[in-house]
Design a protein around this motif. Structure first.
Motif, PDB file in Angstrom:
ATOM      1  N   LEU A   1      30.799  74.841  36.982  1.00  0.00           N
ATOM      2  CA  LEU A   1      31.943  74.794  37.876  1.00  0.00           C
ATOM      3  C   LEU A   1      33.062  75.685  37.343  1.00  0.00           C
ATOM      4  O   LEU A   1      33.304  75.756  36.141  1.00  0.00           O
ATOM      5  CB  LEU A   1      32.457  73.355  37.992  1.00  0.00           C
ATOM      6  CG  LEU A   1      31.493  72.316  38.575  1.00  0.00           C
ATOM      7  CD1 LEU A   1      32.178  70.949  38.613  1.00  0.00           C
ATOM      8  CD2 LEU A   1      31.035  72.716  39.967  1.00  0.00           C
ATOM      9  N   THR A   2      33.748  76.355  38.265  1.00  0.00           N
ATOM     10  CA  THR A   2      34.910  77.146  37.900  1.00  0.00           C
ATOM     11  C   THR A   2      36.028  76.212  37.436  1.00  0.00           C
ATOM     12  O   THR A   2      36.243  75.150  38.016  1.00  0.00           O
ATOM     13  CB  THR A   2      35.395  77.970  39.100  1.00  0.00           C
ATOM     14  OG1 THR A   2      34.345  78.855  39.514  1.00  0.00           O
ATOM     15  CG2 THR A   2      36.633  78.777  38.749  1.00  0.00           C
ATOM     16  N   GLU A   3      36.736  76.605  36.388  1.00  0.00           N
ATOM     17  CA  GLU A   3      37.867  75.805  35.905  1.00  0.00           C
ATOM     18  C   GLU A   3      39.172  76.473  36.278  1.00  0.00           C
ATOM     19  O   GLU A   3      39.359  77.668  36.052  1.00  0.00           O
ATOM     20  CB  GLU A   3      37.794  75.617  34.392  1.00  0.00           C
ATOM     21  CG  GLU A   3      38.909  74.744  33.840  1.00  0.00           C
ATOM     22  CD  GLU A   3      38.790  74.514  32.355  1.00  0.00           C
ATOM     23  OE1 GLU A   3      39.821  74.589  31.652  1.00  0.00           O
ATOM     24  OE2 GLU A   3      37.660  74.257  31.878  1.00  0.00           O
TER      25      GLU A   3
ATOM     26  N   VAL B   1      35.521  72.374  41.854  1.00  0.00           N
ATOM     27  CA  VAL B   1      36.020  73.016  40.638  1.00  0.00           C
ATOM     28  C   VAL B   1      36.478  71.924  39.682  1.00  0.00           C
ATOM     29  O   VAL B   1      36.674  70.779  40.081  1.00  0.00           O
ATOM     30  CB  VAL B   1      37.205  73.972  40.924  1.00  0.00           C
ATOM     31  CG1 VAL B   1      36.796  75.093  41.871  1.00  0.00           C
ATOM     32  CG2 VAL B   1      38.400  73.194  41.493  1.00  0.00           C
TER      33      VAL B   1
END
Length: 279
Positions: A2-4, A67
């Motif tokens: 997941l993008t942070e 995210v």
């Protein structure tokens, strides 16, 4: 993975949700519905959101992008609502965000029609994850740009609240008679033939790997986050192969009170007979 992102502004709470999620802005200029580690349901809600949301996405169902969101508790100092302020202070660190869908509306069966094929895929997926929160009372579905989107999977995989009994709990049937899409006659058996072969150990391992270690550490009975990840995989994998055989979708003898004209209008066309009709 997941993008942070990092939260830059807390916009407003969403009081429809029991865990008091909120709309936030982030440093990627995105707007997200944020779910907090400090909420009453705890971090397992966030784990369920990741595993079920990413699994749905892999199966071709529509899920808003997920995210992880870093939250500095100082962001809550200016909040006038004491409940919100305490929630933000208790949720410092890594939280979960779901892409905000501007202009989306809650699913209304009187205004939006779902065909049996798509409905069957949703019902089969919900049976796989044991979703008890997609009823006519609270569909947890949105309509956005004319398409159906699934949200809120925190109340799934109930077995992860008691891992010792997980195998027994996961072997139980799934009662879909109260499902929001039940009246359209979901073709969940066709969905099983299409989707079950996609559920492999490799797929589930990859999805479980997306859950942050911070939400899995110190789980009673497990030595490491990877051990917890394997438990999720080992529970979901065998369930995928046979859950379609244990989906119950009989019409209730008496329609529950709900939106006017909804369930009562469909009972005559229900795909399964009531028990009293077969006696």
């Amino acid at each position: 993975m997941l993008t942070e992102v990092t939260a830059t502004r807390y916009v407003t709470p969403l009081r429809e949700g029991g865990s008091l999620p909120g709309i936030v802005e982030a440093d990627d200029l995105g707007t997200y519905v944020m779910k907090f580690t400090g909420a009453g349901q705890g971090r397992k809600t966030l784990v369920a959101e990741v595993i079920c949301g990413q699994l749905a996405r892999r199966l071709g169902l529509r899920i808003p992008e997920l995210v992880t969101i870093q939250l500095d508790p100082v962001i809550g100092l200016g909040e006038p609502d004491q409940e919100v302020q305490e929630l933000l202070k208790a949720s410092g660190g890594l939280n979960l965000g779901m892409d905000y869908l501007p202009g989306s509306i809650g699913f209304d069966p009187l205004a939006y029609t779902v065909d049996p094929v798509e409905a069957g895929r949703v019902v089969w997926f919900d049976a796989l994850i044991n979703n008890v929160d997609r009823s006519w009372r609270n569909p947890n579905m949105l309509v956005w740009h004319g398409e159906l989107w699934l949200i809120d999977h925190g109340a799934t995989m109930i077995w992860h609240h008691n891992w010792k009994g997980a195998a027994v709990a996961a072997a139980k049937p799934y009662n879909a008679s109260d499902h929001a899409l039940a009246p359209v006659g979901p073709d969940y058996r066709a969905a099983a033939a299409e989707l079950a072969p996609l559920i492999t150990r490799e797929l589930l391992d990859g999805i479980a790997a997306e859950v942050p270690d911070a939400w899995l550490v110190d789980e009673p009975g497990f030595d490491s986050p990877d051990d917890v990840r394997r438990a999720y995989v080992d529970t979901l994998l065998p369930r995928a192969a046979t859950i379609h055989e244990r989906i119950s979708m009989e019409a209730p003898v008496k329609a529950p009170s709900g939106p006017p004209g909804w369930l009562t209008d469909h009972l005559a066309e229900w795909p399964h007979k009531k028990k009293s009709d077969s006696e």
